[in-house]
Design an enzyme around this catalytic site. Structure first.
Site, mmCIF file in Angstrom:
data_model
loop_
_atom_site.group_PDB
_atom_site.id
_atom_site.type_symbol
_atom_site.label_atom_id
_atom_site.label_comp_id
_atom_site.label_asym_id
_atom_site.label_seq_id
_atom_site.Cartn_x
_atom_site.Cartn_y
_atom_site.Cartn_z
ATOM 1 N N SER B 132 28.651 30.578 39.523
ATOM 2 C CA SER B 132 30.010 30.172 39.886
ATOM 3 C C SER B 132 30.762 29.723 38.626
ATOM 4 O O SER B 132 30.941 30.524 37.703
ATOM 5 C CB SER B 132 29.938 29.084 40.952
ATOM 6 O OG SER B 132 31.194 28.863 41.525
ATOM 7 N N GLU B 150 45.521 37.764 46.946
ATOM 8 C CA GLU B 150 46.827 38.398 46.853
ATOM 9 C C GLU B 150 46.849 39.249 45.604
ATOM 10 O O GLU B 150 46.032 39.064 44.696
ATOM 11 C CB GLU B 150 47.971 37.390 46.853
ATOM 12 C CG GLU B 150 48.042 36.471 45.655
ATOM 13 C CD GLU B 150 49.346 35.647 45.629
ATOM 14 O OE1 GLU B 150 49.978 35.481 46.670
ATOM 15 O OE2 GLU B 150 49.714 35.197 44.539
ATOM 16 N N HIS B 174 32.271 34.640 43.070
ATOM 17 C CA HIS B 174 32.618 34.612 44.510
ATOM 18 C C HIS B 174 33.578 35.782 44.769
ATOM 19 O O HIS B 174 34.587 35.622 45.460
ATOM 20 C CB HIS B 174 33.297 33.293 44.891
ATOM 21 C CG HIS B 174 32.476 32.064 44.648
ATOM 22 N ND1 HIS B 174 31.456 31.675 45.486
ATOM 23 C CD2 HIS B 174 32.525 31.133 43.658
ATOM 24 C CE1 HIS B 174 30.918 30.535 45.037
ATOM 25 N NE2 HIS B 174 31.540 30.195 43.925
#
Lengths: 293, 293
Positions: B132, B150, B174
């Site tokens: 991460s 988006e 992720h």
């Protein structure tokens, strides 16, 4: 060659969902200007619960000067023969498919007199628009179901025959917002003849013959698998993640164009030839609004 | 040429977050086998609230036979000179950066004696792993902030200098789960010299010299902007959607490899030469578990 991808002659306005209904209404303006004064049929058939859809579109279209609007809803396939339903198309300059479930559009309307009317309008030069489920239903093969927000798993994708207004493409919607690049890659991997087109919310492609241009606030993703050298789609077990090498990807924004036959982006001046190269859709909406005042 | 991208000589295990800690633990097994019997330093510095991180990793690593584990946490940059902290690295065969905020890793450790110790372990052949935020921090330029789900907006991206264990790549994590293709494309558009690498959860790249292989249950997206013919990243206003044409995209799954210098996928047998072509990471974990019984 010219009819390889397009069957009819009117424009298609294919929208990624959640188009602006209260602000500049760039996309609804685009639909309106192709009506050439004719009636607009709002087809809410994709919805299991159509209440409210038509009212929202009536308000939004009325505000930009489209006053002859009717709703077409079909609860059961048997209604597609009703004279009353078919008369809704009299004098129509366009049909707008709202959102819901794309499988309702194809299963209720496929091979019916209603579908013939829609096709006749298209062939006579009328505009066919679709948003969300209505967008997916435009192509000959449509994406019905597949997980969002994960890398595509081999077994997790459902395709079905769509209305076929555009051939050899697979359209997905709410694209960036729902993280759908994985499932569109999975669809393209199944047969790279199909060009994947992922359309964001409040964004549309306006397709004429073999070219489209982009309008709206988001992006349009074109996934071209023509050069793919390897994919595991046919080899791996259903739970395995998709592996696919050498995909070509384009992200197109407002004003960009794309040539479906050549499979390449075109500068905005090259496409449609209906708008100046320097004028964006937002500019045009502003001009149009100003002209209406 | 050989040192163009990699500074050190040990392997990097760069993980997209949420690696399996209770099942086959494919990725943790990979980290463990590179320790060569040395200590594992779990660096929880990315977290503002590190409580619980170390305990979870201690349990997971202990279960696969790694018993010499210590936690490195740095609340304030001044602590990076403490002899007590620096002694944690004695006999270490690897360092594992857990998740949190990548800007805490770079701002607290950059140009400090702790960072020098990590680098020394790497240069001596030790494994450096990060999940991460710990994954993002591995490259020389790291992605700090940018909207998920988006299409990238021109002005919406924050980059910062990372630890620099791998050069000329930008890593995101992720990846499919949070719909991050848009922001990675935005980062690559800023300078296509940087190769974008998006790693799904429970998925990792294992990087040695200039090649990596993929392990785990998800996908790894490689965004290559080398052939881009057009982007509006420097032209458009901050709220405009990104437009970028002719991106090359690869989706890699468990067993796939990638050559960073050639910028192309490699068949699994070509990479690393440490595992048979036919053996997947899951197979290997099973064999390892069997050997431990």
């Amino acid at each position: 060659m010219t009819d390889r991808r397009r069957v009819g002659t009117g424009p298609l306005v294919i929208i990624g969902g959640h188009e602006d209904k209260e602000g500049d209404r760039v996309i609804l303006h685009e639909v309106a200007r192709h009506l050439r004064g004719g009636r607009l049929v709002i087809a809410t058939v994709a919805s299991h619960q159509p209440d409210g859809y038509f009212a929202a579109y009536r308000e939004a279209f009325t505000a930009i000067g489209v006053t002859d609007l009717v709703e077409l809803y079909v609860e059961e396939r048997s209604e597609t023969h009703d004279e009353e339903k078919l008369r809704l198309f009299d004098g129509a300059g366009g049909v707008f498919f709202s959102g819901g479930d794309q499988l309702r559009i194809s299963s209720q309307l496929g091979d019916t007199p209603v579908e013939q009317r829609v096709r006749a309008i298209h062939e006579a030069g009328g505009v066919i628009a679709g948003t969300s489920a209505g967008a997916s239903a435009m192509s000959d093969t449509m994406l019905v179901r597949g997980s969002s927000r994960e890398t595509h798993r081999i077994g997790d994708l459902h395709l079905a025959p769509g209305l076929g207004f555009v051939r050899d493409v697979i359209i997905d919607q709410h694209f960036a917002e729902r993280g759908r690049i994985g499932r569109l890659l999975g669809a393209v991997a199944q047969n790279p003849r199909e060009l994947g087109i992922g359309i964001d919310e409040d964004t549309a492609i306006v397709l004429r013959t073999d070219r489209f241009s982009v309008i709206g606030s988001g992006g349009v993703y074109v996934v071209d698998g023509g050069g793919v050298t390897h994919s595991n789609i046919a080899e791996a077990e259903p739970h395995r993640a998709l592996s696919i090498h050498h995909v070509r990807l384009h992200v197109l924004g407002d004003g960009d164009g794309f040539d479906l036959l050549e499979r390449r982006p075109a500068a905005s001046g090259d496409v449609g030839a209906e708008r100046p190269a320097e004028e964006t859709a937002a500019d045009r909406a502003r001009h149009q609004d100003a002209a209406e005042l």
